[in-house]
Enzyme design. Structure first.
Site, short mmCIF file in Angstrom:
data_model
loop_
_atom_site.label_atom_id
_atom_site.label_comp_id
_atom_site.label_asym_id
_atom_site.label_seq_id
_atom_site.Cartn_x
_atom_site.Cartn_y
_atom_site.Cartn_z
N GLY A 87 33.65 21.09 40.80
CA GLY A 87 34.78 21.70 40.09
C GLY A 87 35.84 20.67 39.79
O GLY A 87 35.79 19.52 40.26
N GLY A 144 39.51 18.86 39.86
CA GLY A 144 40.58 18.70 40.84
C GLY A 144 40.33 17.57 41.83
O GLY A 144 39.26 16.96 41.88
N GLU A 182 30.61 20.83 34.76
CA GLU A 182 31.49 21.24 33.66
C GLU A 182 32.27 20.05 33.14
O GLU A 182 32.18 19.63 32.02
CB GLU A 182 32.53 22.25 34.17
N ASN A 186 45.18 29.35 38.64
CA ASN A 186 44.59 28.83 37.40
C ASN A 186 43.58 29.80 36.78
O ASN A 186 43.62 30.06 35.59
CB ASN A 186 43.87 27.51 37.66
N GLY A 206 34.59 27.97 36.12
CA GLY A 206 33.14 28.07 36.15
C GLY A 206 32.58 28.31 37.54
O GLY A 206 31.36 28.41 37.71
N LYS A 240 51.15 23.52 52.21
CA LYS A 240 52.60 23.60 52.43
C LYS A 240 52.98 23.15 53.84
O LYS A 240 53.55 23.93 54.63
CB LYS A 240 53.11 25.03 52.18
#
Lengths: 495, 495
Positions: free
Chosen positions: A263, A265, A288, A378, A382, A402
């Site tokens: 993916g 990122g 992808e 987001n 896929g 965080k």
């Protein structure tokens, strides 16, 4: 002028400025635009449209491949151009408008949008706006750094606007493989049988009469926003590589693994990058988006071939790859996202799928999209196309977010994008949980021990123990199941 | 004797009694048994195994196609034979043992189990026990009323026990189409391009030396437990037919629709049955289980062809269909469940998928499996194979259960098997919600108005209104999201 890029001479007189081209888009229309993971989006026409909307309000349904670069989703959202947006986005300003209920966002599996358009369950597409390297003699459109949904948008749209981007290298021509599945129920098998299968045309074939305007642009794609590997992403990559080596030792995989998907990122990129340090070789990708790591693996001699729907690079990687693109081109294909993500092909090739989770629960249900169950981040992208149909479905995330105030491992996922049936392997910087063949009650102790941050393990174990005392195949203390998210909302921390 | 059923003479001396055959199964083994939706399960050997376990404890991992008939899951569970059970069941006694944590149940997409076995991510299979009509001269196994996972079990198992069931009509021979996908990553396309595609062999090809025992049986399959249509299921069928007629008028479907799949059970059966009263014709089915409604549609002249993995009929329908089976046989195929449910084929054919929900929420997330989020009912079955990959994904349920004390429409699904991305249409007796192209905030009012029971609409609308006030793409009041389920647990009612 532009004759090498617009090779059908009859089309040369359709070259107009972006403002004029944008006039073809009217209030209430459905518009399909190129663009996938910040690559190859139409750049000038949407900006002109936003400028016009600031003077004279108009709103449209905007369908793209996936996320857009150059702050286009921000600009369009702030100009209130977007009544409806699908199937994916990743822009903070648009996200805010979606979560405020100002933009109706339809979050879809990326392989599915064009099936819905083709069968008129969505649409029709009034105008397509497609970035291209060139238009061929016959009017074929040569995409740039992404294919996304551009082919089907162009084929279905009443009118097509082409943005010829002079900054996009003409070396990209020949990279694309445009294959459109035939009509159902009489569809034939999609002939892709390997990442390197070429089964279509190097351009999008449309009737040149539909090309209503051509705009010349020069703006570059935005650079990717991924961060370099850090200790935690390196640890995640290490756990996953170790697991894959174990699978090879067990005789379930060879050292060439199975075709890889990762993916978008930072974490997925780091995981792929981590394969450089492994004994694996002759790898292939069927993914992808091709990020920096794809080219790192090529350069390390680890990767034989990569198929994707877009190329999205950091500024630095772009500067090293693009001038030298000839060195990579024969080992690359860009496909329509319907094909790069197609369940048929994903299952056939037996892909190892690596996607990022926002959070997951004790039983392996994964939330990829909604912060605290309600706020869209987001979109599913896929990940659903791959996770359900691949050979191995792996989800990665850091154990906390965080500064440790949010645990990525929770009693119950506050939103479920990938359920227990679709999740084989979970990985955080603390370790890996192999859920294959395990019942929910067996999964929980493994996930707590291997994946959760130590600060949260005791409370998770306590929840699980009390849940089991109540019984059930998937034990829960229902009135507490979402209490960690409630606490987060009330106090700013899950602690 | 039995020479017409066991046609390889070398195998005749392997005929033994069930007790002796069952001795091949030892404590700790993994056993694959035939059987799918109460059809074609091995009957004598599991009974003998349970009898033995009552004397001398033993436990196994039992993998089947889907649910077993003849109370086998009950008998095996009560004899504590089942340490682990997959991928589906529907027996009350076994369900109780699963929810008590006594049996580890792995709830899987029905197309996936054999992929996991073949790649040794599950297994190995020590013994397969397969019900057959006959064994051919070459040792090929001719299944009975289901194929399920029998082919792959037989191919992978170290030893195979065959139960030749003399009560199963020899007319079944020639009905089956056994196709096994090739190894990945070099797998070729599955050549099924229509429900009527015959692509394999009419028997399971195995080395006859692996057949370690043959048992002769005579017990019939259990009858299906479906109830006849009632006012509510008729109303559901009516809403769905009306919707499909609307799709035909809109030009999105023809009067032959697209190939149909319907899940097991009373409601899905009633919905299919309802198509008799519509203008649709020349229909085809590409489904898992063929129930009474398939034969009702044949008899009404509405259905041209039906492909499935099993035939499960009521006692009455069995008595009318079986003696006259020759009349139907050329319009039927039974396939391995991997093929009947294969994502590749489901997407290619563009199937209209009709499955039953246990509950769904305001945003279209569907729970198919867990009562109040924790108690396993049956399992996801094939619904996930179909819902994600089909042309239209429809979920049906009555709006309430338990005399109105349980609403099937809830603020948040207590377990998610099919998420918002995979659910197009929801139907109850009150109406139909068409969710295609809608954002979550648009889905909720439609679901409340069209699908919820009137007694629950105000409270759902109130929840939605308060959730929207808090914002978010998918608005929720997190601390109340599961409160209906908590109330049910505490008071016995969601009211």
């Amino acid at each position: 002028m532009y004759g090498d890029r617009v090779r059908n001479p009859a089309l040369l007189d359709r070259i107009v400025c972006a403002d004029d081209a944008a006039m073809l888009i009217r209030d209430g229309m459905t518009v399909g635009m190129s663009g996938f993971t910040r690559a190859g989006e139409a750049k000038a026409v949407p900006m002109a449209l936003a400028a016009r909307a600031r003077q004279s309000p108009l709103s449209i349904t905007l369908i793209t491949g996936a996320s857009l670069g150059n702050d286009l989703d921000k600009t369009l959202a702030e100009a209130h151009v977007l009544a409806r947006r699908l199937p994916f986005q990743s822009d903070p300003a648009l996200r805010k408008a979606i979560n405020a209920g100002e933009v109706m966002f339809v979050d879809q599996h990326l392989s599915e949008t064009v099936e819905l358009l083709r069968t008129r369950q969505l649409g029709p597409i009034d105008v397509a706006v497609i970035e291209a390297v060139a238009i061929t003699e016959q009017g074929g459109i040569v995409p740039t750094t992404s294919v996304g949904n551009s082919a089907t948008f162009s084929i279905l749209a009443e009118k097509v606007i082409i943005e010829i981007n002079l900054s996009q290298s003409d070396m990209l021509e020949g990279l694309h493989d445009i294959y459109i599945p035939t009509h159902r129920p009489t569809r034939m098998p999609i002939p892709v049988v390997a990442p390197e299968s070429r089964v279509g045309l190097p351009f999008i074939p449309i009737d040149p009469d539909k090309i209503a305007a051509i705009v010349i642009t020069e703006k570059l794609d935005s650079s990717s926003t991924i961060l370099p590997p850090d200790d935690e992403t390196r640890a995640i990559a290490g756990h996953l590589s170790e697991f894959l080596e174990h699978e090879v030792k067990a005789g379930r995989l060879t050292n060439s693994l199975q075709p890889l998907q990762a993916g978008i990122g930072t974490i997925a990129n780091a995981v792929l990058h981590g394969l450089i340090e492994t004994p694996f070789h002759n790898l292939k990708m069927y993914s992808e988006v091709l990020q920096d790591s794809t080219f790192d693996l090529f350069d390390a001699g680890k990767l034989d071939f990569a198929s994707g729907s877009s190329i999205t690079l950091s500024a630095e990687k772009y500067r090293s790859v693009m001038p030298d693109f000839a060195r990579y081109k024969s080992r690359l294909i860009l496909r329509p996202q319907e094909i790069s993500n197609h369940p048929e092909v994903v299952r056939r090739l037996g892909i190892i799928c690596i996607n990022t989770a926002l959070e997951f629960d004790l039983y392996g249900n994964v939330n990829s999209t909604h912060v605290a169950g309600t706020q869209m981040m987001n979109g599913i992208g896929g990940s659903g196309d791959f996770a359900r149909n691949g050979y191995l479905s792996i989800f990665v995330t850091k154990a906390t977010a965080k500064d440790g105030r949010i645990s990525s491992v929770v009693p119950m996922a506050s939103h479920v994008d990938h359920n227990e049936h679709d999740v084989d392997i979970l990985v955080t910087e603390f370790g890996l949980a192999d859920l294959r063949g395990l019942a929910p009650r067996e999964r929980a102790p493994l996930i707590i021990a291997n994946c959760a941050h130590p600060d949260y393990r005791d409370e998770l174990a306590d929840y699980f123990r009390r849940a089991v005392a109540r019984g059930g195949h998937t034990p829960h203390v229902l009135e507490e199941a979402l209490s960690w998210h409630v606490r987060l909302k009330e106090t700013g921390s899950m602690r």
